[in-house]
Enzyme design. Sequence first.
Site, PDB file in Angstrom:
ATOM      1  N   GLU A   1      22.765  18.107  -2.211  1.00  0.00           N
ATOM      2  CA  GLU A   1      23.646  17.082  -1.658  1.00  0.00           C
ATOM      3  C   GLU A   1      24.587  17.785  -0.685  1.00  0.00           C
ATOM      4  OE1 GLU A   1      27.108  13.760  -2.519  1.00  0.00           O
ATOM      5  OE2 GLU A   1      26.610  15.190  -4.105  1.00  0.00           O
TER       6      GLU A   1
ATOM      7  N   ASP B   1      29.556  22.036  -0.229  1.00  0.00           N
ATOM      8  CA  ASP B   1      30.738  21.601   0.517  1.00  0.00           C
ATOM      9  C   ASP B   1      31.578  22.834   0.816  1.00  0.00           C
ATOM     10  OD1 ASP B   1      33.241  20.142   1.342  1.00  0.00           O
ATOM     11  OD2 ASP B   1      32.116  18.428   0.583  1.00  0.00           O
TER      12      ASP B   1
ATOM     13  N   ASP C   1      31.217  12.434   7.441  1.00  0.00           N
ATOM     14  CA  ASP C   1      32.054  12.072   8.583  1.00  0.00           C
ATOM     15  C   ASP C   1      31.121  11.741   9.744  1.00  0.00           C
ATOM     16  OD1 ASP C   1      33.670  12.005  10.844  1.00  0.00           O
ATOM     17  OD2 ASP C   1      34.945  13.648  10.175  1.00  0.00           O
TER      18      ASP C   1
ATOM     19  N   LYS D   1      33.398  10.664  17.994  1.00  0.00           N
ATOM     20  CA  LYS D   1      33.705  11.128  19.347  1.00  0.00           C
ATOM     21  C   LYS D   1      32.558  11.980  19.886  1.00  0.00           C
ATOM     22  CE  LYS D   1      38.716  11.022  18.835  1.00  0.00           C
ATOM     23  NZ  LYS D   1      39.970  11.824  18.753  1.00  0.00           N
TER      24      LYS D   1
ATOM     25  N   ASP E   1      28.796   4.509   4.719  1.00  0.00           N
ATOM     26  CA  ASP E   1      29.502   3.251   4.985  1.00  0.00           C
ATOM     27  C   ASP E   1      29.681   3.057   6.486  1.00  0.00           C
ATOM     28  OD1 ASP E   1      31.359   5.541   4.931  1.00  0.00           O
ATOM     29  OD2 ASP E   1      32.851   4.016   5.465  1.00  0.00           O
TER      30      ASP E   1
END
Length: 224
Positions: A52, A77, A126, A130, A162
């Site tokens: 993950e 992470d 994320d 931009k 999402d």
Amino acid sequence: MGSKNKLKRFRENETFSNVIQPEREDSVLKDFELKGKWGSDFFKNDNSIVLELGCGKGEYSIGLAERYPNKNFIGIDIKGARFWRGAKTAIEEGITNVAFLRTQIELIENFFEEGEVSEIWITFPDPQIKYKRTKHRLTNSDFLQRYKRILKADGVMNLKTDSEFMHGYTLGLLHGEGHEVLYANHNVYVNEGSPEVVTTIQTFYEKQYLEKQKPITYIQFKIK
């Protein structure tokens, strides 16, 4: 989160047997010692390995590990203070088929051998909307090729987000580059058909998104 809390979590992470925190210099200059040996040397079995990426608090990694005891899971992470929660939960509940690796996803090929990974999940990344941030978007062409190199020939990718932007961007890229889209759903809790694992495991933030009635999207695909 206060700096005292972060330091406490960092210190506690160092005592957890399921947390791997290599020095960045080591992982940049040379391959990691467990590369190609995660099954034999860390998990002590030959079960398939699932990653993950950007695992945050580790809730999805934990949920997957509980659901699939015959697979090995590694949450990745750069923010160890976040996945501290998942690592601690795994230890408290005796979940032995999950680990947490603190590194940047850009370095993933230094940690896994070609064909060592069976499946990859990217959960609520994320979207890097931009334009100048495109290179950090976890489903861009460059990242897909990195994943392809560590995935088995029939390895599967999963994106749950999402962000309708991220969903649309990824779907367009996959079709444009000729990758194999196995399944796509732009609102998994409204439109039927998503794999059960997509709707039964929910992160803290996902629950917040649902309260705000944000659609949760999902794509499953293979990189060609």
